[in-house]
Structure formats: structure tokens, C-alpha cells
Write an enzyme that holds these catalytic residues in place. Structure first.
Site, PDB file in Angstrom:
ATOM      1  N   ARG A 178       0.896  -1.273  -0.144  1.00 29.21           N
ATOM      2  CA  ARG A 178      -0.024  -0.017  -0.137  1.00 29.21           C
ATOM      3  C   ARG A 178       0.706   1.153  -0.004  1.00 29.21           C
ATOM      4  O   ARG A 178       1.087   1.893   0.820  1.00 29.21           O
ATOM      5  CB  ARG A 178      -0.803  -0.134   1.183  1.00 29.21           C
ATOM      6  N   GLN A 183      -0.705   2.420  -6.303  1.00 30.22           N
ATOM      7  CA  GLN A 183      -2.046   2.584  -6.334  1.00 30.22           C
ATOM      8  C   GLN A 183      -2.748   2.075  -7.792  1.00 30.22           C
ATOM      9  O   GLN A 183      -3.878   1.556  -7.520  1.00 30.22           O
ATOM     10  CB  GLN A 183      -2.303   4.132  -6.179  1.00 30.22           C
ATOM     11  N   ASP A 186      -3.270  -1.762  -7.047  1.00 27.58           N
ATOM     12  CA  ASP A 186      -3.712  -2.271  -5.914  1.00 27.58           C
ATOM     13  C   ASP A 186      -5.097  -2.819  -5.897  1.00 27.58           C
ATOM     14  O   ASP A 186      -6.065  -2.209  -5.968  1.00 27.58           O
ATOM     15  CB  ASP A 186      -3.764  -1.047  -4.826  1.00 27.58           C
ATOM     16  N   SER A 189      -7.877  -2.721  -3.300  1.00 24.80           N
ATOM     17  CA  SER A 189      -8.616  -1.520  -3.043  1.00 24.80           C
ATOM     18  C   SER A 189      -9.588  -1.249  -4.185  1.00 24.80           C
ATOM     19  O   SER A 189     -10.880  -0.753  -3.828  1.00 24.80           O
ATOM     20  CB  SER A 189      -7.607  -0.178  -3.262  1.00 24.80           C
ATOM     21  N   TYR A 284      -3.468  -0.199   6.980  1.00 21.18           N
ATOM     22  CA  TYR A 284      -4.425  -0.773   7.762  1.00 21.18           C
ATOM     23  C   TYR A 284      -4.491  -0.597   9.411  1.00 21.18           C
ATOM     24  O   TYR A 284      -3.545   0.099   9.657  1.00 21.18           O
ATOM     25  CB  TYR A 284      -4.376  -2.519   7.803  1.00 21.18           C
TER      26      TYR A 284
END
Length: 877
Positions: A178, A183, A186, A189, A284
Site C-alpha cells: 500500500r 495505487q 492495488d 482497493s 491497515y
């Protein structure tokens, strides 16, 4: 030629180019070159060519799984890069992608075993046992193949053993770090975003009421109340979707940044009173302390009695999902309530959740589906396909060869971090878990404190005694100043003018504090138009017949002319600016009705004058109040058009009262009317023809006219009054005000022109940093202040005119040097400062001509312009 075979090397893939070379026997007498093996090893270090790789996309066999790893658009992208792609027959049917679409994209349609025999296999779910074939999917992989899929290595050690037997290289999409650079790939997500949205859709489907509140003829419907636990991607997606549907959303998370995200979506944030950070590894949340958990459970128990829908998303990597909603809490909820447990696949956050099922417990609907992304298969496949494509492109950026190398020594947030974190197995060797990066993640940027917070801290650092003493000192200084002005006042008229000035300044100070940021420019424009009342000074000093008969009268004529340009053009600019906020759906406007009070005000004064009443001072008062209303009206979108209308009424009344007080001859009235009409026509023409995007800079150009009118009026008044200065009761006040008005007008005139040039692009918008500019400005200021000494002490006309002309030139130069040193981006603030200057210049004219209206309006514009400058500085910084 040499043949190509695959071999195991030290690269990150299980295949690299190598050579099965024929034996070259150099013939007798021929020279043999021995550099060939070295050149070939350099070639092999690049990896394997894309055209020599086969990418396989099998059909998912996990129960209820409808996604597929690659969309037709993804296939097309890989084929374009050079890959050979084969897709299992029917792999995309559940995602609404037909075999024909894959063929058109460039893929071949193959059978299960053929697809699993590819060099690179792309999957969604981790390999599982295939009951139809009676074998595990991992055993169908060819040796040393590469698998890209969700793996969850911590929960699936047996699967890793099976993959190791096939000497596979595994990229786990669930292990993508992360970090900012990752991004785009990912996948967790991407899928969480879909799950959060789908959770709200399912909740709405099973909830028995509207989400949004309604008031209908049949009765009132309250909005649904939704509690979202967990401010990760899924929780924020759920909060955003629910809010857009009109529900009241409450969000809870242990991490302060997540709570800020909830606030940005318009959700109400819930917090416990225990100060404990919840930030864990990789973005997280971490497992909280016993005391914190007890406090949050008490919070949830209270909320369950109030809300209609609960959506939970709390997960801790590698562990069973924590129980946040107990059975007792569920049973305390109203009948018909809905719970969506997005953590069901990891056991669930709700004690009564049945993973994978929909059931009702004590009247509360439980949605425990573990396949929410798969329930939006088309969208989920498209996003997952994009994630895989971006990952492959990022880790192997070469346009010809596919190659990447994992490193155990890497920095945080780099592509090496992504490769090492994602790769859980290399050629059968277990690499999970990845080592920590050698550098730490950058700390989150410090939240900048607002102006209010900084001022509160500053006030808190001041003791009550110091605070009270400072306040008492300010009032003592102010009241002492009032006494001093009373002692040096030459007559009662001056005292009355100072009183008017002070009261008007206070009103202007308090008028614009609440101005809407979008109305900054229209407010500047209307104050600039009102400052065109410098025309009153020109009218008072005008003389002659149809034409002026002296130099002072000519200067007065020019002042009235340029002021008229500013008045008419300024109000039209304001109107055009306000029109930009008008929407097609807005109700019709009837602003022409404001002609009624304007006609009554001006017409009533004309009738009173014809009847022999001299009520000019009351008309000045009414005009001043209208100008106050104009500034207050332009502070709000709802009253902005009324403000512009009041400004017009105030200026019209002031000009009418001035003409009534002067009672000019018909010839002089014709001269005045011609000058005002020509100026007004020119201002309207310019303001009408200018482009919308050029309106703000036109305000600056019109500002310059106010400054010029102030200079002309002050010089003309001095020339007219000079013969009477010996017997004038307040000669020193008149000379002081004339000098200051000329100085302020000169700065306003030239500074406004430079601001216009920078905004219009006629001048370079970059700051002009002249060498020694501070000394230059200090010298100009000192020379301007020093010129006042001979002006006040020497009674000769020549010295007085020389000083006035000199200070007008020095101030004009100073306006250029000050404004040119400021960049074009800050010109709006410069214009508001110059707008304030124009007000003080108008105020100086009021003192000079003993005119209450000019003093009132000048003080209003000067003080309000200063406050607006401060407001804009705060907004821009």
C-alpha cells in the site's frame, strides 16, 4: 542458427533466453572470434521476448465466482505489447464477455489444460481443487510458470507447498504494498471499492424505506440512518454511496486520517474518549487495546439502538476479523434493520453473521455475502484487469523483453518495494513474507492550522491581564486622539466632518466581514463604481459657460469626465460579473423594479428643490445609506443584485443633490451634462464590449481613473482657493488634505495601471525585482513626505504648485515600483488595496470640499477595502 530453450537463471521469471548452440568448428586457416558467448550473455540478461511468451486466462471455478482475470480490452493491450494470449472457452461469460470478443481482441480460445500450460497464468481466485478433473489447479501449471492471482499466503500454506512443487513464480495481488507508486495495481482497493458500493445497494434493496427523507402529501418520511464501521476503501465507498442517496451517515474508525475522510464525504464521525492511534502497517488498522475495544463496543451498542443500517468493514491482515457487533446489540436493533458484514469472508465483524449467506435474526436482515465484487462482475473484471496490466507494465517496463528481478534490499515506496512485496514465490522458493524496506515511510504531512486556530493559540498565550491592558491601551489611544482632534479643530465644520468620517469608517469596517469568496470581484467592482463620486468634486469646481474658462475649471471638467467613465462602466461590470452566477434554472428576475425607489428618491428631491426646499444634506445621508447597503448586499449571493441597484441609486442621488446645491447656469449645466454623458457612454461601451475573462483587470483600469480624478480635483481646488488662503479659517487643513489627496491619488493611478497591465498580459506577470528597490521606495516616500514641509511653510503659489506637481509625479513612480514588484497571481489583492486607496482619496476630497457625501462614501470604501484585502490575503494563503 541457435535454437531457443527455456532455462532457470537468476532472474525473477522462470524463463530467460538461452541458447542450445550448435558446435561451431572453425575451418582450418580461418580466424575464430571468441567474443560471441559474451555478447549472447548480455542478450540473455534482458529477459525473454514478449512474442515468445504465452499468457493464459482460465475460467474461475470457485463457487459463485463470476469474474475473470482479463477483459477483452486487457487482452488487446497485451497483444499489442507482443504477448500471445489464450483464454479458456467460456471464461468471460459470467462477466458478460463472450469468446468472440476475446477473439476480436487477439486472443486464442483454448481448453482448460492448454490454458494452464501457459508461461504466465492470470487468475482471480487462488488455485483450488477441480472436482470435475479430480486434480488441483496448481498441478495443472507447467513447471517454472508464473502465476498472477490473489493468493493470501498467510492463510494458505498448503497451496504454497503445491505451487513450490511446480517450481512456480507467484505474484500475489493481495500482497501489493500500500504505497503511492502502487495505487494503480492495488487490486484489493479496487475490489473493496466495488464491495462498499454494492453493500449500500444491497442494503437499500432489503431496507423497507427510502434512504432520503421526504415530505409528501401522504406524510413525512425520515431519512435512513447508516453506521459505517471502518474507514478503509470499502467503508468510504459505502459512506459516499449512502450519502449520495440521501441517508444520514455516521462513520467510525480508529485512525484519525480515516475520520477526516469520512468528514470530507459529509458523514458524521464517531469517536471514543480514549486517545489511542489505530494506524497499523501498510495502511491497515492495528489491533487496539482492551480498554479501547470496550469503549468502542459501548459506542456501537448505543448506535445500534438508533441506526437503521450497519455496514462493517473492519479487517486485520492475517487474523480473524474482530467481533464488533455482538448478538445483544443485534437484538437491540429495530425490526427491519439491515446489517451488511463486508468482513464475512474473514469470519465477520457481527457475531450473528453467517458467511456467504443472507438470513434474518430477530427481525434484522444479515447480508454476509463473501462475493460482493463478483456480484458486479463486469465492473470488477475491468478494474482487476487494469490492475494486472499496470502491474506487469510497471515491474517490466522494457518494450521488447519481459524481465524483473526481486531484491531483498530496497527503499520504501519504490518499484523494487512493489516487486519484492508482491512476489511470494520464485521458482518454487517461498519468499513470503517480504523483508521490511531499509527506509521508513515518509511521515504524514503536518496538518496546517487555520487562521482561527493560530489566533486562538496566540490569544491563549496572552495572560488575562495583558489582554485587558492591551484593550484598555487601544481605547485610551483612540479617545485621546479624539480629544486631540477637538483641540486642533479649526472650526465646527471640521469637527462635524471628522465625526462623519469616523462613523462611516466603523460602518465600512463591519460591513464586508462576511463576504462570500465568490463575490470578492463583484464587491471590488461596485466599490470602485461608487468611488466614482469623485465626480462630485469635479462638478463643484467646474465653471465657465459651455466651456471652462480657466485651468482649474478644465481640470475639474476632466475629473468629472473620467469619474463618469468609472461610474457607468463599474456598475455594468458588476452586473456582468453577477450574471456569470446565474443558472438557466434560476427563477426570473425583475431588477428593473428597483427603478421605482430610485425614481422616487431622485424625483422627490427634484420636486422638493422646485418647491424651494433645500434638503441636500438629507439626500446625501440617503445616498450614503444606499452605498452602505450596496457593500452589505454584495457580501451575499442572495442580495448581490440588490446591492448593485442600491449603489446606482446612491450615486445618482448624490450627483443630483450636488447639482441641486450648485444651481448652475443653463450653460454650465450643459457643460456638466455633456461631460458626464460622454464619460458614462464611454464607460458603458468599454464595459459592454470587454470579454468576460477580462472583467477583473478592467476593474483595475477603472481604479486608475479614480486616482486621476482625485489628483486633478486636489490640484484644481488648491489653484482656486489659493487667493483666499490668507483669510481661510482652516487653510492648513485644506493644504494638508490637498497634498495627501494628491499623493494617494497618484499611487492609485499608476499602481492600478500596472495591475491592469499584468492581468491583461501587457506586462510580464513576474515580480520586477529592481536592484535596491527598498531604498528606492524609501527615498520616494521620504521625498514625498519632505515635499510637504515647503508646501506648508512657503506661502508662494509657485512653491505650492511645484510641490503638488512634484508629489503627484513621485507618488505615480512609487505606485509603479510597488505594484511591479508583486507577481501577477497576487494582483487581485493589490487591486483591493488600491480600491481602499481610492476610498481614502475620495475621503480627502470630501474634507477638501467640505462635502459630507464624499467623506462618508470615501470612509466606507477605504475601510471596507482594507478589510477585504485582509480577507483575500487569508483566503489565498
Amino acid at each position: 542458427m541457435a535454437g531457443l530453450v527455456r532455462c532457470v537463471t537468476g532472474c525473477s521469471l522462470p524463463f530467460l533466453l538461452t541458447i542450445n548452440a550448435r558446435t561451431f568448428q572453425p575451418s582450418t586457416g580461418q580466424r575464430s572470434f571468441k567474443t560471441f558467448p559474451t555478447l549472447w550473455s548480455e542478450q540473455t540478461a534482458k529477459g525473454i521476448r514478449y512474442k515468445d511468451l504465452v499468457v493464459g486466462v482460465p475460467k474461475e471455478i470457485y463457487k459463485n465466482e463470476k469474474r475473470v482475470a482479463l477483459s477483452p480490452a486487457g487482452v488487446q493491450a497485451l497483444v499489442k505489447q507482443g504477448f500471445n494470449v489464450q483464454v479458456e472457452h467460456g471464461a468471460g461469460e459470467e462477466s458478460k464477455f463472450s469468446d468472440e470478443q476475446y477473439k476480436v481482441a487477439g486472443a486464442k480460445i483454448g481448453e482448460l489444460k492448454t490454458v494452464f500450460g501457459s508461461d504466465v497464468v492470470l487468475k482471480v481466485r487462488a488455485p483450488i481443487f477441480n472436482e470435475t478433473l479430480g486434480v488441483h489447479e496448481a498441478t495443472l501449471l507447467k513447471e517454472k510458470a508464473t502465476l498472477v492471482s490473489f493468493i493470501y499466503p498467510a492463510q494458505n500454506p498448503d497451496l504454497l507447498d503445491k505451487l513450490a512443487q511446480r517450481k512456480a513464480t507467484v505474484l500475489a495481488m493481495d500482497q501489493v504494498p500500500r504505497v503511492t507508486i502502487a495505487q494503480g495495481y492495488d487490486a484489493l482497493s479496487s475490489m473493496a471499492n466495488i464491495a462498499g458500493y454494492k453493500a449500500v445497494v444491497l442494503a437499500a434493496n432489503h431496507f423497507g424505506r427510502f434512504f432520503t427523507g421526504q415530505i409528501t402529501a401522504a406524510g413525512k418520511v425520515p431519512p435512513a440512518k447508516i453506521l459505517v464501521i471502518g474507514g478503509g476503501v470499502a467503508g468510504l465507498a459505502a459512506a459516499g454511496a449512502a450519502k449520495s442517496m440521501g441517508a444520514i451517515v455516521r462513520g467510525f474508525d480508529t485512525r484519525p486520517p480515516a475520520l477526516e475522510q469520512f468528514k470530507s464525504l459529509g458523514a458524521e464521525t464517531l469517536e471514543v474518549d480514549i486517545a489511542e492511534g489505530g494506524e497499523g502497517v501498510g495502511g491497515y488498522a492495528k489491533e487496539m487495546s482492551k480498554e479501547f475495544i470496550e469503549a468502542e463496543l459501548a459506542l456501537f451498542a448505543k448506535q445500534c439502538k438508533e441506526v437503521d443500517i450497519v455496514i462493517t468493514t473492519a479487517l486485520i491482515p492475517g487474523k480473524k476479523a474482530p467481533i464488533l457487533i455482538t448478538k445483544n446489540m443485534v437484538e437491540s436493533m429495530k425490526d427491519g434493520s439491515v446489517i451488511v458484514d463486508l468482513a464475512a469472508e474473514a469470519g465477520g465483524n457481527v457475531e450473528t453473521t453467517c458467511p456467504g449467506e443472507l438470513h434474518i435474526h430477530k427481525g434484522v436482515v444479515h447480508i454476509g455475502y463473501t462475493d460482493l465484487p463478483s456480484r458486479m462482475a463486469t465492473q470488477a473484471t475491468s478494474l482487476y484487469s487494469n490492475n494486472i496490466l499496470k502491474l506487469l507494465k510497471a515491474i517490466s517496463p522494457s518494450k521488447e523483453y519481459f524481465y524483473f528481478e526481486p531484491k531483498d534490499d530496497f527503499d520504501y515506496g519504490t518499484i523494487d518495494h512493489v516487486i519484492r512485496g508482491t512476489m511470494v514465490m520464485k521458482e518454487g522458493k517461498n519468499l513470503f513474507p517480504a523483508p521490511l524496506p531499509k527506509s521508513l515511510p515518509p511521515p504524514p504531512p503536518a496538518k496546517q492550522k487555520s487562521i482561527q486556530e493560530l489566533e486562538a493559540e496566540k490569544m491563549a498565550s496572552v495572560s488575562p491581564f495583558q489582554k485587558t491592558m492591551t484593550s484598555a491601551g487601544v481605547y485610551t489611544t483612540g479617545l485621546t486622539t479624539v480629544l486631540g482632534l477637538g483641540l486642533i479643530s479649526p472650526n465646527a465644520a471640521f469637527t462635524q466632518m471628522v465625526t462623519t468620517f469616523g462613523l462611516a469608517g466603523i460602518v465600512g469596517y463591519h460591513t464586508v466581514w462576511g463576504v462570500t469568496p465568490a463575490l470578492h470581484s463583484p464587491l471590488m467592482s461596485v466599490t470602485n463604481a461608487i468611488s466614482g463620486l469623485t465626480a462630485v468634486g469635479g462638478l463643484v469646481l467646474m465653471g465657465g459657460s459651455y466651456l471652462p474658462s480657466s485651468v482649474p475649471q478644465t481640470l475639474a471638467l476632466l475629473a468629472a469626465f473620467v469619474s463618469s467613465v468609472n461610474i457607468a462602466g463599474g456598475f455594468l461590470i458588476t452586473q456582468r460579473m453577477l450574471d456569470m452566477f446565474k443558472r438557466p434554472t434560476d427563477p426570473p428576475e425583475y431588477n428593473y423594479l428597483y427603478l421605482i425607489p430610485g425614481a422616487v428618491f431622485v424625483g422627490g428631491y427634484g420636486a422638493s428643490l422646485a418647491s424651494g426646499y433645500n434638503i441636500e444634506q438629507m439626500v446625501y445621508l440617503g445616498s450614503g445609506l444606499c452605498c452602505v447597503g450596496a457593500l452589505a448586499g454584495l457580501s451575499s449571493q442572495r442580495t448581490s443584485r440588490l446591492g448593485n441597484a442600491l449603489g446606482m441609486i446612491g450615486v445618482a442621488g448624490g450627483l443630483a443633490a450636488t447639482l441641486g446645491a450648485l444651481k448652475p447656469s443653463p450653460e454650465l449645466l450643459a457643460q456638466m451634462s455633456t461631460a458626464m454623458a460622454m464619460g458614462g457612454t464611454m464607460g458603458l461601451t468599454i464595459a459592454k464590449r470587454i470579454e468576460i475573462s477580462d472583467l477583473p483587470q478592467l476593474v483595475a483600469a477603472f481604479h486608475s481613473l479614480v486616482g486621476l480624478a482625485a489628483v486633478l480635483t486636489c490640484i484644481a481646488e488648491y489653484m482656486i482657493e489659493y487667493p483666499h488662503l490668507d483669510v481661510h479659517p482652516s487653510a492648513n487643513v485644506l493644504k494638508t488634505v490637498a497634498y495627501l489627496g494628491t499623493y494617494i491619488g497618484g499611487v492609485t493611478f499608476s499602481g492600478s495601471l500596472v495591475a491592469y497591465g499584468k492581468l491583461q498580459g501587457l506586462l510580464n506577470s513576474a515580480p520586477l525585482m529592481l536592484p535596491g528597490r527598498h531604498y528606492l521606495n524609501a527615498g520616494l516616500l521620504a521625498a514625498s513626505a519632505g515635499g510637504m514641509i515647503p508646501f506648508m511653510l512657503d506661502p508662494s503659489y509657485t512653491t505650492g504648485m511645484a510641490c503638488l506637481l512634484g508629489v503627484s509625479g513621485l507618488s505615480s513612480i512609487m505606485g509603479v515600483t510597488l505594484t511591479a514588484a508583486i507577481g501577477g497571481a497576487d494582483m487581485p489583492v493589490v487591486i483591493t488595496v488600491l480600491n481602499s486607496y481610492s476610498g481614502w482619496a475620495l475621503c480627502a476630497e470630501g474634507f477638501l470640499l467640505d462635502n459630507n457625501l464624499m467623506t462618508i462614501v470615501g470612509a466606507l470604501i477605504g475601510s471596507s477595502g482594507a478589510i477585504l484585502s485582509y480577507i483575500m490575503c487569508v483566503a489565498m494563503n
